[in-house]
Design a protein around this motif. Structure first.
Motif, short mmCIF file in Angstrom:
data_model
loop_
_atom_site.label_atom_id
_atom_site.label_comp_id
_atom_site.label_asym_id
_atom_site.label_seq_id
_atom_site.Cartn_x
_atom_site.Cartn_y
_atom_site.Cartn_z
N LEU A 1 0.84 -1.21 0.00
CA LEU A 1 0.00 0.00 0.00
C LEU A 1 0.87 1.25 0.00
O LEU A 1 0.57 2.23 -0.70
N SER A 2 1.93 1.24 0.79
CA SER A 2 2.84 2.39 0.83
C SER A 2 3.47 2.63 -0.53
O SER A 2 3.65 3.78 -0.95
N ASP A 3 3.79 1.55 -1.24
CA ASP A 3 4.39 1.69 -2.56
C ASP A 3 3.39 2.28 -3.56
O ASP A 3 3.77 3.09 -4.41
N VAL A 4 2.12 1.89 -3.46
CA VAL A 4 1.10 2.47 -4.33
C VAL A 4 0.99 3.97 -4.09
O VAL A 4 0.93 4.77 -5.04
N TRP A 5 0.99 4.36 -2.82
CA TRP A 5 0.93 5.79 -2.48
C TRP A 5 2.10 6.54 -3.11
O TRP A 5 1.95 7.58 -3.75
N ARG A 6 3.32 5.99 -2.93
CA ARG A 6 4.52 6.65 -3.44
C ARG A 6 4.51 6.73 -4.96
O ARG A 6 4.84 7.78 -5.55
N GLN A 7 4.11 5.66 -5.62
CA GLN A 7 4.10 5.65 -7.09
C GLN A 7 3.05 6.61 -7.64
O GLN A 7 3.26 7.26 -8.67
N ALA A 8 1.91 6.72 -6.96
CA ALA A 8 0.86 7.65 -7.40
C ALA A 8 1.35 9.09 -7.28
O ALA A 8 1.11 9.92 -8.16
N PHE A 9 2.07 9.38 -6.20
CA PHE A 9 2.62 10.72 -6.00
C PHE A 9 3.64 11.04 -7.08
O PHE A 9 3.62 12.13 -7.67
N LYS B 1 -6.62 13.69 -10.97
CA LYS B 1 -7.54 13.43 -9.86
C LYS B 1 -7.55 11.94 -9.51
O LYS B 1 -7.54 11.56 -8.33
N PHE B 2 -7.54 11.08 -10.54
CA PHE B 2 -7.51 9.64 -10.32
C PHE B 2 -6.26 9.23 -9.55
O PHE B 2 -6.33 8.47 -8.58
N LEU B 3 -5.10 9.76 -9.96
CA LEU B 3 -3.85 9.43 -9.28
C LEU B 3 -3.86 9.94 -7.84
O LEU B 3 -3.37 9.26 -6.92
N SER B 4 -4.43 11.12 -7.64
CA SER B 4 -4.52 11.68 -6.29
C SER B 4 -5.39 10.79 -5.41
O SER B 4 -5.04 10.49 -4.27
N GLN B 5 -6.51 10.35 -5.94
CA GLN B 5 -7.44 9.55 -5.15
C GLN B 5 -6.89 8.16 -4.83
O GLN B 5 -7.04 7.66 -3.71
N ILE B 6 -6.23 7.54 -5.81
CA ILE B 6 -5.69 6.20 -5.55
C ILE B 6 -4.55 6.30 -4.54
O ILE B 6 -4.37 5.42 -3.68
N GLY B 7 -3.79 7.42 -4.57
CA GLY B 7 -2.74 7.62 -3.59
C GLY B 7 -3.29 7.84 -2.19
O GLY B 7 -2.85 7.22 -1.22
N ASP B 8 -4.29 8.74 -2.09
CA ASP B 8 -4.90 9.03 -0.79
C ASP B 8 -5.60 7.80 -0.21
O ASP B 8 -5.52 7.53 0.99
N TYR B 9 -6.27 7.07 -1.08
CA TYR B 9 -6.98 5.87 -0.62
C TYR B 9 -6.00 4.82 -0.11
O TYR B 9 -6.22 4.21 0.95
N SER B 10 -4.89 4.64 -0.83
CA SER B 10 -3.87 3.67 -0.41
C SER B 10 -3.28 4.07 0.94
O SER B 10 -3.06 3.23 1.81
N TYR B 11 -3.04 5.38 1.11
CA TYR B 11 -2.47 5.84 2.37
C TYR B 11 -3.45 5.63 3.53
O TYR B 11 -3.06 5.22 4.63
N SER B 12 -4.73 5.89 3.29
CA SER B 12 -5.72 5.70 4.35
C SER B 12 -5.81 4.23 4.74
O SER B 12 -5.94 3.89 5.92
N LEU B 13 -5.71 3.32 3.74
CA LEU B 13 -5.75 1.88 4.04
C LEU B 13 -4.50 1.46 4.81
O LEU B 13 -4.58 0.58 5.68
#
Length: 444
Positions: A72-80, A101-113
């Motif tokens: 999940l952390s890697d998804v956040w970092r890659q989206a950023f 917006k899609f990249l922002s949301q997938i990053g934020d969602y991954s970080y929240s998880l």
């Protein structure tokens, strides 16, 4: 007077011409600089999207927090990183709004998880459904960007990328616009808190080599060892300074003939073991099959004292095929002790050899009986994974530690994964995804 005026005019024209040429060259240089920057940004954007696709796929077969959190952390970092590189492209910003917006949301969602899992919560069925949807859109975005790259002929030319990129991104963005993000429970945060060649092929994270035996050898001894290892008549041998990480070694540059490409061999100072070999010759024809090449590689290893080795991975490139071999003890694969052999497909010559991992890790191991049965370990694997096979193996962990684990190979949504469950305590230690290429399969 006229002559003076003419001379003055010529001088002025020369000055203006020189100034104009200088301005033109500065513009060309700046244009090339910008083009290189856009090239880098576009490449890194594609790479980040592909890594998001891979990581979200892994999440669907992950079942324990020690693997889920890093993914999940890697998804956040890659989206950023993808957002950063997206903003650097010379494409009209309105065409990028929804993609950004899609990249922002997938990053934020991954970080929240990530925070939820760290707090002891598990991914719910609703979470997994959302991750699956996000994965599908990441696949779409990745393929669309690859399509854009193939349509831009002659590199990422500034004007070409601006015109075709804006048009293509408009199509991509309109598709992304249809993403139903209502299921994404965003928890916005301002806290800013990924081609691997075979399973565990770069795992020698040890402080000192464990597999080197014998007394120290001289450089002259190393030359003799390198010649015997190659097994061919040698015209000359020259000393060079190797760079082989943790293993202190002599570098020997061998020549078969005066005009032949160099063959580089690294021989350990302790024990005189051949650690690494590379033959630089080109391979222009393919005359033997991969099966024949595997036989050559297997015989070569046996002739040099590597017994009970099993091929676990291969990849073809530039007229050669590389095989990764892993020792097998009591029917257990020893992944830390990998040896790589590269075969030329024109005549079966050994053109590459790398035993760095082997000599960093190899010791006489006593393999204990697993605490968990195969069935008990399988119960720890995500239900999403359709298991095809399993076996026991020893795998390396960070910091040089090794554990006995069950390796479960299976598929999810058309992709192949390897999941490793600790045979002592049932912890999900690693997840690898198989990436299919024209040359072979890659695991990430």
């Amino acid at each position: 007077m006229k002559r003076v005026s003419t001379v003055v005019m010529l001088l002025l024209l020369l000055v203006v011409g020189a100034w104009g040429y200088n301005q033109y060259m500065q513009k060309v240089t700046y244009h090339r600089y910008l083009q290189a920057q856009y090239d880098r940004s576009f490449y890194q954007l594609v790479n980040s999207i592909e890594n998001i696709e891979t990581s979200t796929g892994k999440l669907m077969v992950s079942s324990q927090e020690n693997t889920t959190i890093p993914i999940l952390s890697d998804v956040w970092r890659q989206a950023f990183e993808a957002q950063e590189n997206l903003s650097q492209l010379p494409i009209s910003q309105p065409e990028l709004d929804n993609t950004s917006k899609f990249l922002s949301q997938i990053g934020d969602y991954s970080y929240s998880l990530t925070k939820n899992v760290a707090d002891g919560k598990k991914l719910t069925d609703k979470d997994l459904k959302t991750i699956s949807e996000l994965h599908n859109y990441a696949v779409y975005l990745g393929k669309s960007l690859q399509d854009l790259r193939s349509k831009i002929q002659g590199g990422y030319d500034l004007d070409n990328l601006n015109k075709k990129g804006t048009q293509k991104m408009s199509q991509i963005d309109s598709k992304i616009l249809n993403v139903n993000m209502n299921t994404v429970n965003q928890q916005m945060s301002n806290y800013p808190t990924l081609i691997y060649d075979g399973p565990f092929s770069e795992s020698q994270a040890k402080l000192t080599p464990k597999g080197l035996t014998g007394s120290n050898v001289s450089y002259d001894n190393a030359v003799s060892i390198a010649k015997r290892f190659l097994g061919k008549p040698i015209l000359s041998a020259i000393k060079y300074s190797p760079n082989n990480g943790k293993i202190d070694a002599y570098g020997v540059e061998l020549k078969l003939t005066q005009n032949a490409p160099s063959i580089y061999v690294n021989v350990s100072k302790k024990g005189g073991h051949v650690i690494w070999l590379m033959d630089q010759r080109a391979v222009s024809k393919v005359n033997i099959s991969e099966t024949q090449a595997l036989n050559y590689a297997t015989k070569f290893l046996k002739s040099h004292g590597f017994s009970n080795m099993e091929n676990t991975y291969s990849i073809k490139a530039n007229g050669t095929v590389q095989f990764n071999f892993t020792p097998v003890q009591d029917n257990v694969r020893i992944y830390p002790d990998i040896v790589k052999v590269k075969i030329a497909l024109d005549n079966g010559d050994i053109v590459g050899f790398d035993a760095t991992s082997y000599y960093m890790s190899h010791v006489d191991r006593k393999i204990e009986k697993p605490n968990l049965t195969e069935a008990e370990a399988q119960s720890k694997v995500s239900k999403n994974l359709k298991i095809e096979s399993s076996r026991l193996c020893i795998i390396p962990l960070d910091g040089g530690k090794e554990v006995l684990a069950y390796e479960f190979k299976g598929t999810y949504s058309g992709d192949t994964f390897y999941v490793y469950i600790n045979a002592e305590n049932g912890v999900e230690e690693k997840i690898l995804k198989v990436i299919k290429t024209n040359q072979g399969n890659l695991t990430m």
